[in-house]
Design a protein around this motif. Structure first.
Motif, mmCIF file in Angstrom:
data_model
loop_
_atom_site.group_PDB
_atom_site.id
_atom_site.type_symbol
_atom_site.label_atom_id
_atom_site.label_comp_id
_atom_site.label_asym_id
_atom_site.label_seq_id
_atom_site.Cartn_x
_atom_site.Cartn_y
_atom_site.Cartn_z
ATOM 1 N N GLU A 158 -6.182 -2.568 -5.341
ATOM 2 C CA GLU A 158 -7.406 -2.354 -4.563
ATOM 3 C C GLU A 158 -8.313 -3.587 -4.625
ATOM 4 O O GLU A 158 -8.892 -3.987 -3.614
ATOM 5 C CB GLU A 158 -8.155 -1.113 -5.058
ATOM 6 C CG GLU A 158 -7.415 0.191 -4.831
ATOM 7 C CD GLU A 158 -7.164 0.518 -3.369
ATOM 8 O OE1 GLU A 158 -7.949 0.090 -2.497
ATOM 9 O OE2 GLU A 158 -6.166 1.207 -3.096
ATOM 10 N N SER A 205 -2.472 0.136 -9.484
ATOM 11 C CA SER A 205 -3.183 0.476 -8.249
ATOM 12 C C SER A 205 -4.612 -0.064 -8.228
ATOM 13 O O SER A 205 -5.100 -0.485 -7.177
ATOM 14 C CB SER A 205 -3.185 1.993 -8.038
ATOM 15 O OG SER A 205 -3.821 2.636 -9.123
ATOM 16 N N GLU A 216 0.825 -1.212 0.000
ATOM 17 C CA GLU A 216 0.000 0.000 0.000
ATOM 18 C C GLU A 216 0.861 1.266 0.000
ATOM 19 O O GLU A 216 0.563 2.233 -0.699
ATOM 20 C CB GLU A 216 -0.914 -0.020 1.225
ATOM 21 C CG GLU A 216 -2.058 0.923 1.170
ATOM 22 C CD GLU A 216 -3.125 0.557 2.191
ATOM 23 O OE1 GLU A 216 -4.298 0.756 1.876
ATOM 24 O OE2 GLU A 216 -2.782 0.057 3.280
#
Length: 108
Positions: free
Chosen positions: A86, A82, A44
């Motif tokens: 997620e 990204s 993250e």
């Protein structure tokens, strides 16, 4: 007769309580939990930065236990997108919740 019924009720209720305690027992490996979530946090923290070996090592660690979309890194930049992170993160957290009480051990 009354004492037999009372004895029967007590024995049934105590076995029911024991079963409930066993069902609620969770043998969570807190050392594993710390390492697993440390690796998620590392991914993250690095997802919007230069993605080097640290990120790849965290993905490899997580991938030993649950799905990581490694195929998504087959892009020109060889980066972990990204949006895929997620989506994968949700899978990782669901996997952990489902398996946390199984005293998970580290894999080589």
């Amino acid at each position: 007769m009354t004492s037999v019924i009372l004895l029967l009720l007590i024995s049934c209720s105590s076995s029911k309580q024991s079963k409930t305690k066993e069902e609620n027992y969770c043998n969570e490996n807190l050392v594993f939990k710390k390492e697993f979530f440390k690796n998620i946090e590392n991914v993250e923290n690095l997802i919007y930065k230069v993605q080097g070996e640290s990120l790849k090592n965290s993905l490899k660690f997580i991938g030993k236990y649950t799905h990581v979309s490694f195929e998504s890194m087959s892009n020109y930049a060889r980066t972990y997108p990204s949006g895929i992170f997620e989506r994968d993160k949700k899978v990782w957290l669901e996997w952990y919740e489902k398996n946390k009480c199984k005293n998970m051990e580290f894999k080589e």
